[in-house]
Design a protein around this motif. Structure first.
Motif, PDB file in Angstrom:
ATOM      1  N   ASP A 152       0.839  -1.195   0.000  1.00 42.97           N
ATOM      2  CA  ASP A 152       0.000   0.000   0.000  1.00 42.97           C
ATOM      3  C   ASP A 152       0.874   1.245   0.000  1.00 42.97           C
ATOM      4  O   ASP A 152       1.353   1.686   1.040  1.00 42.97           O
ATOM      5  CB  ASP A 152      -0.918  -0.031   1.235  1.00 42.97           C
ATOM      6  N   GLY A 153       1.049   1.830  -1.192  1.00 39.45           N
ATOM      7  CA  GLY A 153       1.731   3.112  -1.335  1.00 39.45           C
ATOM      8  C   GLY A 153       0.792   4.155  -1.899  1.00 39.45           C
ATOM      9  O   GLY A 153       1.193   4.988  -2.709  1.00 39.45           O
ATOM     10  N   SER A 158      -3.128   3.649   4.240  1.00 44.02           N
ATOM     11  CA  SER A 158      -3.720   4.786   3.537  1.00 44.02           C
ATOM     12  C   SER A 158      -5.148   5.026   4.010  1.00 44.02           C
ATOM     13  O   SER A 158      -5.934   4.092   4.165  1.00 44.02           O
ATOM     14  CB  SER A 158      -3.707   4.539   2.026  1.00 44.02           C
ATOM     15  N   GLY A 159      -5.460   6.297   4.253  1.00 47.02           N
ATOM     16  CA  GLY A 159      -6.807   6.679   4.641  1.00 47.02           C
ATOM     17  C   GLY A 159      -7.017   6.894   6.122  1.00 47.02           C
ATOM     18  O   GLY A 159      -8.075   7.389   6.525  1.00 47.02           O
ATOM     19  N   VAL A 160      -6.033   6.544   6.978  1.00 46.81           N
ATOM     20  CA  VAL A 160      -6.208   6.744   8.418  1.00 46.81           C
ATOM     21  C   VAL A 160      -5.753   8.147   8.806  1.00 46.81           C
ATOM     22  O   VAL A 160      -4.975   8.790   8.091  1.00 46.81           O
ATOM     23  CB  VAL A 160      -5.440   5.689   9.243  1.00 46.81           C
ATOM     24  N   PRO A 216     -13.241   5.350   4.002  1.00 43.41           N
ATOM     25  CA  PRO A 216     -12.571   4.097   3.626  1.00 43.41           C
ATOM     26  C   PRO A 216     -11.066   4.184   3.883  1.00 43.41           C
ATOM     27  O   PRO A 216     -10.448   5.232   3.707  1.00 43.41           O
ATOM     28  CB  PRO A 216     -12.864   3.971   2.126  1.00 43.41           C
ATOM     29  N   HIS A 217     -10.494   3.062   4.280  1.00 43.85           N
ATOM     30  CA  HIS A 217      -9.063   3.041   4.589  1.00 43.85           C
ATOM     31  C   HIS A 217      -8.526   1.635   4.373  1.00 43.85           C
ATOM     32  O   HIS A 217      -9.283   0.662   4.275  1.00 43.85           O
ATOM     33  CB  HIS A 217      -8.826   3.464   6.047  1.00 43.85           C
ATOM     34  N   VAL A 218      -7.227   1.535   4.312  1.00 39.35           N
ATOM     35  CA  VAL A 218      -6.552   0.236   4.218  1.00 39.35           C
ATOM     36  C   VAL A 218      -6.486  -0.398   5.594  1.00 39.35           C
ATOM     37  O   VAL A 218      -6.243   0.281   6.595  1.00 39.35           O
ATOM     38  CB  VAL A 218      -5.134   0.414   3.640  1.00 39.35           C
ATOM     39  N   THR A 219      -6.707  -1.712   5.656  1.00 34.18           N
ATOM     40  CA  THR A 219      -6.446  -2.493   6.865  1.00 34.18           C
ATOM     41  C   THR A 219      -5.256  -3.390   6.554  1.00 34.18           C
ATOM     42  O   THR A 219      -5.353  -4.298   5.718  1.00 34.18           O
ATOM     43  CB  THR A 219      -7.665  -3.329   7.270  1.00 34.18           C
TER      44      THR A 219
END
Length: 459
Positions: free
Chosen positions: A114-115, A148-150, A160-163
Protein backbone atom coordinates in the motif's frame (compact mmCIF):
# COMPACT_ATOMS: atom_id res chain seq x y z
CA UNK A 1 10.16 4.39 25.15
CA UNK A 2 8.25 4.00 21.91
CA UNK A 3 7.69 7.52 20.61
CA UNK A 4 4.96 8.61 18.21
CA UNK A 5 5.52 11.90 16.42
CA UNK A 6 3.30 14.13 14.34
CA UNK A 7 3.62 14.65 10.60
CA UNK A 8 5.02 18.13 11.23
CA UNK A 9 7.81 16.74 13.40
CA UNK A 10 8.65 14.04 10.87
CA UNK A 11 8.67 16.37 7.89
CA UNK A 12 10.98 18.83 9.64
CA UNK A 13 13.37 16.05 10.70
CA UNK A 14 13.41 14.60 7.18
CA UNK A 15 14.21 18.01 5.71
CA UNK A 16 17.16 18.44 8.09
CA UNK A 17 18.48 15.00 7.25
CA UNK A 18 18.04 15.33 3.48
CA UNK A 19 20.07 18.53 3.54
CA UNK A 20 23.06 16.43 4.66
CA UNK A 21 22.54 13.41 2.40
CA UNK A 22 22.94 12.81 -1.34
CA UNK A 23 19.72 13.31 -3.28
CA UNK A 24 17.42 10.29 -2.99
CA UNK A 25 19.42 8.60 -0.22
CA UNK A 26 16.65 8.87 2.35
CA UNK A 27 14.09 7.25 0.05
CA UNK A 28 16.55 4.45 -0.73
CA UNK A 29 16.95 3.74 3.01
CA UNK A 30 13.20 3.55 3.42
CA UNK A 31 12.76 1.38 0.33
CA UNK A 32 15.38 -1.12 1.49
CA UNK A 33 13.68 -1.51 4.87
CA UNK A 34 10.31 -1.90 3.17
CA UNK A 35 11.59 -4.52 0.73
CA UNK A 36 13.11 -6.64 3.50
CA UNK A 37 9.83 -6.51 5.45
CA UNK A 38 7.89 -7.69 2.38
CA UNK A 39 10.35 -10.54 1.83
CA UNK A 40 10.02 -11.52 5.48
CA UNK A 41 6.25 -11.71 5.08
CA UNK A 42 6.50 -13.67 1.82
CA UNK A 43 9.03 -16.12 3.25
CA UNK A 44 10.69 -16.51 -0.15
CA UNK A 45 11.25 -14.42 -3.26
CA UNK A 46 11.61 -16.31 -6.53
CA UNK A 47 8.31 -16.69 -8.35
CA UNK A 48 6.23 -14.86 -5.75
CA UNK A 49 3.91 -12.07 -6.92
CA UNK A 50 3.70 -8.57 -5.46
CA UNK A 51 1.26 -5.81 -6.40
CA UNK A 52 2.19 -2.22 -5.61
CA UNK A 53 -0.71 0.24 -5.30
CA UNK A 54 0.99 3.54 -6.04
CA UNK A 55 -0.27 7.08 -5.53
CA UNK A 56 1.44 10.38 -6.15
CA UNK A 57 3.23 10.83 -2.79
CA UNK A 58 6.69 9.95 -1.59
CA UNK A 59 5.45 6.71 -0.06
CA UNK A 60 4.48 5.71 -3.61
CA UNK A 61 8.14 6.31 -4.46
CA UNK A 62 9.18 4.17 -1.48
CA UNK A 63 6.93 1.38 -2.79
CA UNK A 64 8.34 1.62 -6.33
CA UNK A 65 11.99 1.52 -5.25
CA UNK A 66 11.19 -1.36 -2.90
CA UNK A 67 9.49 -3.06 -5.84
CA UNK A 68 12.68 -2.71 -7.85
CA UNK A 69 14.64 -4.41 -5.08
CA UNK A 70 12.06 -7.20 -4.91
CA UNK A 71 12.15 -7.69 -8.69
CA UNK A 72 15.93 -8.12 -8.56
CA UNK A 73 15.41 -10.88 -5.98
CA UNK A 74 13.07 -12.77 -8.32
CA UNK A 75 9.68 -11.46 -7.21
CA UNK A 76 7.21 -10.78 -10.04
CA UNK A 77 6.23 -7.17 -9.40
CA UNK A 78 3.33 -5.19 -10.85
CA UNK A 79 2.77 -1.53 -9.94
CA UNK A 80 -0.76 -0.26 -10.35
CA UNK A 81 -0.33 3.47 -10.89
CA UNK A 82 -3.32 5.27 -9.38
CA UNK A 83 -1.97 8.69 -10.32
CA UNK A 84 -0.35 10.18 -13.40
CA UNK A 85 2.10 11.86 -11.00
CA UNK A 86 3.64 8.65 -9.67
CA UNK A 87 7.30 9.11 -8.68
CA UNK A 88 9.16 9.13 -12.05
CA UNK A 89 12.48 7.89 -10.66
CA UNK A 90 10.75 5.05 -8.88
CA UNK A 91 8.82 4.06 -12.00
CA UNK A 92 12.04 4.01 -14.04
CA UNK A 93 13.86 1.94 -11.38
CA UNK A 94 11.06 -0.62 -11.25
CA UNK A 95 10.95 -1.04 -15.01
CA UNK A 96 14.75 -1.31 -15.24
CA UNK A 97 14.64 -4.13 -12.66
CA UNK A 98 12.07 -6.09 -14.67
CA UNK A 99 8.90 -4.94 -12.94
CA UNK A 100 5.81 -3.79 -14.80
CA UNK A 101 3.42 -0.87 -14.46
CA UNK A 102 -0.31 -1.34 -14.98
CA UNK A 103 -3.48 0.72 -14.64
CA UNK A 104 -5.84 -2.11 -13.77
CA UNK A 105 -6.43 -5.85 -14.08
CA UNK A 106 -3.60 -7.12 -11.83
CA UNK A 107 -2.57 -10.76 -11.58
CA UNK A 108 -3.55 -12.40 -8.28
CA UNK A 109 -0.66 -11.39 -5.98
CA UNK A 110 0.79 -13.00 -2.85
CA UNK A 111 1.16 -9.60 -1.22
CA UNK A 112 -0.06 -6.05 -1.80
CA UNK A 113 2.09 -3.03 -0.95
CA UNK A 114 0.00 0.00 0.00
CA UNK A 115 1.73 3.11 -1.33
CA UNK A 116 -1.50 4.94 -2.08
CA UNK A 117 -1.50 7.94 0.30
CA UNK A 118 1.42 9.38 2.27
CA UNK A 119 1.42 10.61 5.86
CA UNK A 120 0.38 14.06 4.68
CA UNK A 121 -2.90 12.76 3.28
CA UNK A 122 -6.26 13.77 4.76
CA UNK A 123 -9.63 12.02 4.80
CA UNK A 124 -10.52 8.57 3.56
CA UNK A 125 -9.53 6.86 0.33
CA UNK A 126 -10.78 8.01 -3.06
CA UNK A 127 -13.11 5.78 -5.03
CA UNK A 128 -10.39 4.59 -7.45
CA UNK A 129 -8.24 3.35 -4.57
CA UNK A 130 -11.20 1.57 -2.99
CA UNK A 131 -11.93 -0.09 -6.31
CA UNK A 132 -8.30 -1.21 -6.68
CA UNK A 133 -8.29 -2.76 -3.21
CA UNK A 134 -11.53 -4.58 -4.01
CA UNK A 135 -9.73 -6.55 -6.76
CA UNK A 136 -7.45 -8.29 -4.24
CA UNK A 137 -9.68 -9.40 -1.34
CA UNK A 138 -8.00 -11.48 1.33
CA UNK A 139 -4.45 -10.74 0.16
CA UNK A 140 -2.01 -9.67 2.93
CA UNK A 141 -1.24 -5.93 2.75
CA UNK A 142 2.01 -4.22 3.72
CA UNK A 143 1.34 -0.53 4.33
CA UNK A 144 4.03 2.06 3.66
CA UNK A 145 4.41 4.31 6.75
CA UNK A 146 0.71 4.19 7.70
CA UNK A 147 -2.32 2.45 6.17
CA UNK A 148 -3.72 4.79 3.54
CA UNK A 149 -6.81 6.68 4.64
CA UNK A 150 -6.21 6.74 8.42
CA UNK A 151 -5.79 9.91 10.48
CA UNK A 152 -2.02 9.95 10.96
CA UNK A 153 -1.91 12.60 13.72
CA UNK A 154 -5.22 11.73 15.37
CA UNK A 155 -5.62 7.96 15.24
CA UNK A 156 -9.10 8.54 13.81
CA UNK A 157 -10.80 7.00 10.78
CA UNK A 158 -12.68 9.24 8.39
CA UNK A 159 -13.98 7.09 5.54
CA UNK A 160 -12.57 4.10 3.63
CA UNK A 161 -9.06 3.04 4.59
CA UNK A 162 -6.55 0.24 4.22
CA UNK A 163 -6.45 -2.49 6.87
CA UNK A 164 -2.87 -3.75 6.84
CA UNK A 165 -1.30 -7.03 7.88
CA UNK A 166 2.02 -5.26 8.45
CA UNK A 167 2.84 -1.56 8.51
CA UNK A 168 6.44 -0.53 7.81
CA UNK A 169 7.17 2.94 9.16
CA UNK A 170 10.30 5.03 8.98
CA UNK A 171 12.27 7.02 11.55
CA UNK A 172 9.62 7.00 14.28
CA UNK A 173 6.17 5.71 15.06
CA UNK A 174 3.28 7.99 14.19
CA UNK A 175 0.28 8.65 16.41
CA UNK A 176 -1.90 6.37 14.26
CA UNK A 177 0.32 3.39 15.14
CA UNK A 178 -0.49 3.66 18.85
CA UNK A 179 -3.95 5.22 19.04
CA UNK A 180 -7.16 3.43 18.13
CA UNK A 181 -9.16 3.08 16.00
CA UNK A 182 -6.39 3.67 13.43
CA UNK A 183 -3.92 1.49 15.34
CA UNK A 184 -6.20 -1.49 14.85
CA UNK A 185 -5.84 -1.00 11.08
CA UNK A 186 -2.03 -1.11 11.21
CA UNK A 187 -1.49 -4.78 11.97
CA UNK A 188 2.06 -5.50 13.10
CA UNK A 189 4.13 -2.31 13.02
CA UNK A 190 7.78 -2.58 11.93
CA UNK A 191 10.00 0.47 12.48
CA UNK A 192 12.90 1.16 10.12
CA UNK A 193 15.55 3.53 11.51
CA UNK A 194 16.51 6.10 8.87
CA UNK A 195 18.47 8.42 11.17
CA UNK A 196 15.93 11.12 12.06
CA UNK A 197 16.67 13.60 14.86
CA UNK A 198 13.32 14.24 16.53
CA UNK A 199 11.98 16.33 19.45
CA UNK A 200 10.06 14.94 22.44
CA UNK A 201 7.02 13.04 21.26
CA UNK A 202 3.45 14.05 22.14
CA UNK A 203 2.38 10.39 22.36
CA UNK A 204 4.50 7.61 23.84
CA UNK A 205 4.22 3.96 24.77
CA UNK A 206 6.12 2.47 27.70
CA UNK A 207 8.38 -0.50 27.02
CA UNK A 208 9.57 -3.06 29.60
CA UNK A 209 12.79 -1.14 30.29
CA UNK A 210 10.80 2.03 31.00
CA UNK A 211 8.48 0.26 33.43
CA UNK A 212 11.44 -1.35 35.20
CA UNK A 213 13.06 2.07 35.63
CA UNK A 214 9.89 3.72 36.95
CA UNK A 215 8.65 0.98 39.28
CA UNK A 216 9.50 1.61 42.96
CA UNK A 217 11.77 -1.09 44.40
CA UNK A 218 12.50 -1.37 48.14
CA UNK A 219 16.13 -1.15 49.26
CA UNK A 220 18.11 -1.17 52.50
CA UNK A 221 16.33 -0.62 55.81
CA UNK A 222 13.01 0.51 54.35
CA UNK A 223 9.87 -0.25 56.40
CA UNK A 224 6.27 -0.70 55.33
CA UNK A 225 5.12 2.86 56.01
CA UNK A 226 7.96 4.26 53.92
CA UNK A 227 6.85 2.08 51.02
CA UNK A 228 3.44 3.76 51.10
CA UNK A 229 -0.04 3.03 52.41
CA UNK A 230 -3.04 2.95 50.06
CA UNK A 231 -6.64 3.18 51.25
CA UNK A 232 -9.52 1.55 49.38
CA UNK A 233 -13.07 2.92 49.58
CA UNK A 234 -14.87 0.52 47.25
CA UNK A 235 -17.65 -2.03 47.23
CA UNK A 236 -20.98 -2.15 49.04
CA UNK A 237 -23.42 -4.68 50.37
CA UNK A 238 -24.81 -4.90 46.82
CA UNK A 239 -21.38 -5.17 45.13
CA UNK A 240 -18.93 -6.75 47.59
CA UNK A 241 -16.88 -8.25 44.75
CA UNK A 242 -15.77 -4.78 43.66
CA UNK A 243 -14.12 -4.27 47.05
CA UNK A 244 -12.40 -7.64 46.91
CA UNK A 245 -11.03 -7.02 43.43
CA UNK A 246 -9.94 -3.44 44.13
CA UNK A 247 -8.09 -4.65 47.21
CA UNK A 248 -6.60 -7.54 45.20
CA UNK A 249 -5.09 -5.03 42.77
CA UNK A 250 -3.82 -2.85 45.61
CA UNK A 251 -2.39 -5.86 47.48
CA UNK A 252 0.01 -6.76 44.70
CA UNK A 253 3.04 -6.07 46.91
CA UNK A 254 3.96 -2.79 45.23
CA UNK A 255 3.30 -0.66 48.31
CA UNK A 256 3.76 -1.31 52.03
CA UNK A 257 0.19 -1.56 53.33
CA UNK A 258 -3.45 -1.60 52.23
CA UNK A 259 -6.29 -0.18 54.34
CA UNK A 260 -9.93 -0.93 53.63
CA UNK A 261 -12.70 1.47 54.62
CA UNK A 262 -16.29 0.45 53.91
CA UNK A 263 -19.34 -1.58 54.84
CA UNK A 264 -18.66 -3.76 57.90
CA UNK A 265 -19.90 -6.95 56.27
CA UNK A 266 -17.79 -6.26 53.19
CA UNK A 267 -14.79 -5.49 55.40
CA UNK A 268 -15.12 -8.96 56.95
CA UNK A 269 -15.04 -10.52 53.47
CA UNK A 270 -12.01 -8.44 52.53
CA UNK A 271 -10.12 -9.53 55.66
CA UNK A 272 -10.96 -13.18 55.03
CA UNK A 273 -9.64 -12.99 51.47
CA UNK A 274 -6.72 -10.67 52.29
CA UNK A 275 -5.64 -11.06 55.94
CA UNK A 276 -2.81 -8.56 55.44
CA UNK A 277 -5.31 -5.72 54.87
CA UNK A 278 -6.02 -3.43 57.85
CA UNK A 279 -8.68 -0.89 58.74
CA UNK A 280 -8.92 2.93 58.73
CA UNK A 281 -5.89 5.15 59.29
CA UNK A 282 -3.51 7.49 57.53
CA UNK A 283 -2.84 6.82 53.83
CA UNK A 284 -0.70 8.25 51.05
CA UNK A 285 -3.31 7.53 48.35
CA UNK A 286 -6.95 6.55 47.96
CA UNK A 287 -8.87 4.31 45.54
CA UNK A 288 -12.55 5.23 45.38
CA UNK A 289 -15.65 4.21 43.49
CA UNK A 290 -15.79 0.62 42.29
CA UNK A 291 -19.11 -0.87 43.36
CA UNK A 292 -19.74 2.09 45.65
CA UNK A 293 -23.33 2.58 44.54
CA UNK A 294 -25.29 5.34 46.22
CA UNK A 295 -22.50 5.99 48.73
CA UNK A 296 -19.81 6.64 46.09
CA UNK A 297 -20.22 10.43 46.27
CA UNK A 298 -19.77 10.49 50.04
CA UNK A 299 -16.71 8.23 49.80
CA UNK A 300 -15.20 10.46 47.12
CA UNK A 301 -15.67 13.61 49.19
CA UNK A 302 -14.09 11.90 52.22
CA UNK A 303 -11.08 10.78 50.19
CA UNK A 304 -10.52 14.15 48.51
CA UNK A 305 -10.68 15.88 51.90
CA UNK A 306 -7.36 14.20 52.75
CA UNK A 307 -5.67 15.98 49.84
CA UNK A 308 -3.68 12.87 48.84
CA UNK A 309 -3.53 11.41 45.31
CA UNK A 310 -6.74 9.58 44.50
CA UNK A 311 -7.89 7.05 41.91
CA UNK A 312 -11.48 7.88 40.97
CA UNK A 313 -13.24 4.94 39.33
CA UNK A 314 -16.65 3.62 38.34
CA UNK A 315 -19.53 5.00 40.46
CA UNK A 316 -17.40 7.85 41.81
CA UNK A 317 -16.85 9.23 38.31
CA UNK A 318 -20.43 10.44 38.22
CA UNK A 319 -19.68 12.78 41.11
CA UNK A 320 -16.79 14.59 39.38
CA UNK A 321 -18.18 17.87 38.09
CA UNK A 322 -15.13 20.08 37.62
CA UNK A 323 -11.44 20.40 38.35
CA UNK A 324 -10.48 17.79 40.94
CA UNK A 325 -9.05 19.49 44.07
CA UNK A 326 -6.35 16.86 44.68
CA UNK A 327 -3.87 14.98 42.45
CA UNK A 328 -6.03 12.36 40.78
CA UNK A 329 -6.38 9.65 38.16
CA UNK A 330 -9.79 9.20 36.56
CA UNK A 331 -10.27 5.71 35.09
CA UNK A 332 -13.33 5.73 32.79
CA UNK A 333 -14.17 3.43 29.94
CA UNK A 334 -15.70 4.99 26.83
CA UNK A 335 -19.26 4.82 28.14
CA UNK A 336 -18.39 6.47 31.44
CA UNK A 337 -16.40 9.23 29.75
CA UNK A 338 -19.29 9.82 27.37
CA UNK A 339 -21.62 10.44 30.33
CA UNK A 340 -19.08 12.76 31.95
CA UNK A 341 -18.63 14.84 28.80
CA UNK A 342 -22.22 14.75 27.60
CA UNK A 343 -21.28 12.85 24.43
CA UNK A 344 -22.24 9.59 22.77
CA UNK A 345 -20.13 6.51 23.42
CA UNK A 346 -19.58 6.17 19.67
CA UNK A 347 -18.02 9.66 19.64
CA UNK A 348 -15.53 8.70 22.35
CA UNK A 349 -14.61 5.48 20.56
CA UNK A 350 -14.15 7.30 17.25
CA UNK A 351 -11.90 10.02 18.76
CA UNK A 352 -10.41 8.63 21.98
CA UNK A 353 -7.22 10.72 21.87
CA UNK A 354 -9.07 14.02 21.47
CA UNK A 355 -11.59 13.18 24.20
CA UNK A 356 -8.99 11.90 26.68
CA UNK A 357 -7.00 15.11 26.28
CA UNK A 358 -10.15 17.21 26.59
CA UNK A 359 -11.17 15.44 29.80
CA UNK A 360 -7.70 15.76 31.34
CA UNK A 361 -7.77 19.51 30.73
CA UNK A 362 -11.37 19.91 31.90
CA UNK A 363 -10.86 18.01 35.16
CA UNK A 364 -7.24 19.14 35.66
CA UNK A 365 -6.02 15.62 36.37
CA UNK A 366 -4.75 12.51 34.66
CA UNK A 367 -7.35 10.56 32.68
CA UNK A 368 -6.87 6.86 32.01
CA UNK A 369 -9.29 6.02 29.21
CA UNK A 370 -9.64 2.24 29.13
CA UNK A 371 -9.77 0.45 25.79
CA UNK A 372 -7.89 -1.95 23.52
CA UNK A 373 -5.05 0.56 23.60
CA UNK A 374 -5.63 2.37 26.89
CA UNK A 375 -4.71 6.06 26.81
CA UNK A 376 -3.25 7.95 29.77
CA UNK A 377 -3.60 11.71 29.23
CA UNK A 378 -2.12 14.50 31.35
CA UNK A 379 -3.65 17.98 31.69
CA UNK A 380 -0.73 19.37 29.67
CA UNK A 381 -1.56 17.18 26.66
CA UNK A 382 1.08 14.45 26.99
CA UNK A 383 -0.29 10.98 26.34
CA UNK A 384 0.92 7.44 26.85
CA UNK A 385 -0.72 4.55 25.01
CA UNK A 386 -0.70 1.08 26.55
CA UNK A 387 -0.20 -1.65 23.99
CA UNK A 388 0.03 -4.62 26.38
CA UNK A 389 -3.00 -6.78 27.04
CA UNK A 390 -5.25 -9.38 25.49
CA UNK A 391 -8.91 -9.49 24.39
CA UNK A 392 -9.50 -11.84 27.35
CA UNK A 393 -9.02 -8.76 29.55
CA UNK A 394 -12.53 -7.63 28.60
CA UNK A 395 -13.86 -9.29 31.75
CA UNK A 396 -16.04 -8.06 34.60
CA UNK A 397 -14.00 -6.67 37.49
CA UNK A 398 -10.74 -6.24 35.58
CA UNK A 399 -11.08 -2.46 35.92
CA UNK A 400 -11.45 -2.82 39.70
CA UNK A 401 -8.09 -4.60 39.81
CA UNK A 402 -6.54 -1.85 37.68
CA UNK A 403 -7.82 0.89 39.99
CA UNK A 404 -6.35 -0.80 43.05
CA UNK A 405 -3.02 -1.32 41.30
CA UNK A 406 -2.76 2.32 40.23
CA UNK A 407 -3.61 3.38 43.79
CA UNK A 408 -0.79 1.23 45.17
CA UNK A 409 1.66 2.87 42.77
CA UNK A 410 0.45 6.33 43.82
CA UNK A 411 1.00 5.41 47.47
CA UNK A 412 4.48 4.14 46.60
CA UNK A 413 5.39 7.59 45.31
CA UNK A 414 4.81 7.62 41.57
CA UNK A 415 3.21 10.69 40.01
CA UNK A 416 -0.37 10.24 38.79
CA UNK A 417 0.84 10.17 35.18
CA UNK A 418 3.49 7.51 35.85
CA UNK A 419 1.27 5.50 38.20
CA UNK A 420 -1.53 5.34 35.63
CA UNK A 421 0.72 4.40 32.71
CA UNK A 422 2.86 1.90 34.66
CA UNK A 423 -0.25 0.39 36.24
CA UNK A 424 -1.95 0.02 32.88
CA UNK A 425 1.15 -1.62 31.38
CA UNK A 426 1.48 -4.12 34.25
CA UNK A 427 -2.25 -4.85 34.17
CA UNK A 428 -2.09 -5.71 30.48
CA UNK A 429 1.04 -7.81 30.89
CA UNK A 430 -0.46 -9.70 33.84
CA UNK A 431 -3.55 -10.45 31.76
CA UNK A 432 -1.40 -11.76 28.91
CA UNK A 433 0.47 -14.05 31.32
CA UNK A 434 -2.76 -15.24 32.93
CA UNK A 435 -4.38 -15.94 29.56
CA UNK A 436 -1.65 -18.25 28.29
CA UNK A 437 -3.79 -21.23 29.27
CA UNK A 438 -7.02 -19.73 27.95
CA UNK A 439 -9.84 -17.60 29.39
CA UNK A 440 -9.37 -15.54 32.52
CA UNK A 441 -11.36 -13.69 35.17
CA UNK A 442 -10.36 -10.52 36.99
CA UNK A 443 -8.91 -12.36 39.97
CA UNK A 444 -6.50 -14.16 37.64
CA UNK A 445 -5.10 -10.78 36.57
CA UNK A 446 -4.45 -9.73 40.18
CA UNK A 447 -2.72 -13.03 40.94
CA UNK A 448 -0.48 -12.65 37.87
CA UNK A 449 0.76 -9.17 38.82
CA UNK A 450 3.86 -10.42 40.72
CA UNK A 451 4.81 -12.51 37.68
CA UNK A 452 4.38 -9.45 35.46
CA UNK A 453 6.82 -7.56 37.68
CA UNK A 454 9.30 -10.44 37.68
CA UNK A 455 9.22 -10.45 33.88
CA UNK A 456 10.76 -6.95 33.77
CA UNK A 457 14.43 -6.52 32.84
CA UNK A 458 16.62 -6.60 35.94
CA UNK A 459 13.93 -7.98 38.28
Amino acid sequence: MRSAHTVEHVRAAEARLMARLPEGALMQRAAAGLAYAVLDLLGSAYGRRALLLVGSGDNGGDALYAGALLARRGVQVQAWLLSERAHPGGVAALRAAGGHTITGGPDRPDVVVDGIVGIGGRGGLRADAVAALATVPGVPIVAVDTPSGVGVDTGELDGPHVTATVTVTFGTHKVAHLVDPAAAACGVVHLVDIGLDLPDAPVESLQPEDVAALLPRPHGEVQKYQRGVVGVRAGSAQYPGAALLSVAGASSGLCGMVRYVGDAAVADQVRQAHPEVVGPGQVQAWVVGSGGGEHAGDELRAALADGVPTVIDADALGHVDGAVPAPAVLTPHAGELARMLGAERSEIEARPLAHARHAAAAYDCVVLLKGRHTLVASPGGRVRATTTGTPWLASAGAGDVLGGLVGALLAAGLTPYDAASVGSWLHGTAATLAARRGPLVAGDVARALPAAVRSLPGW
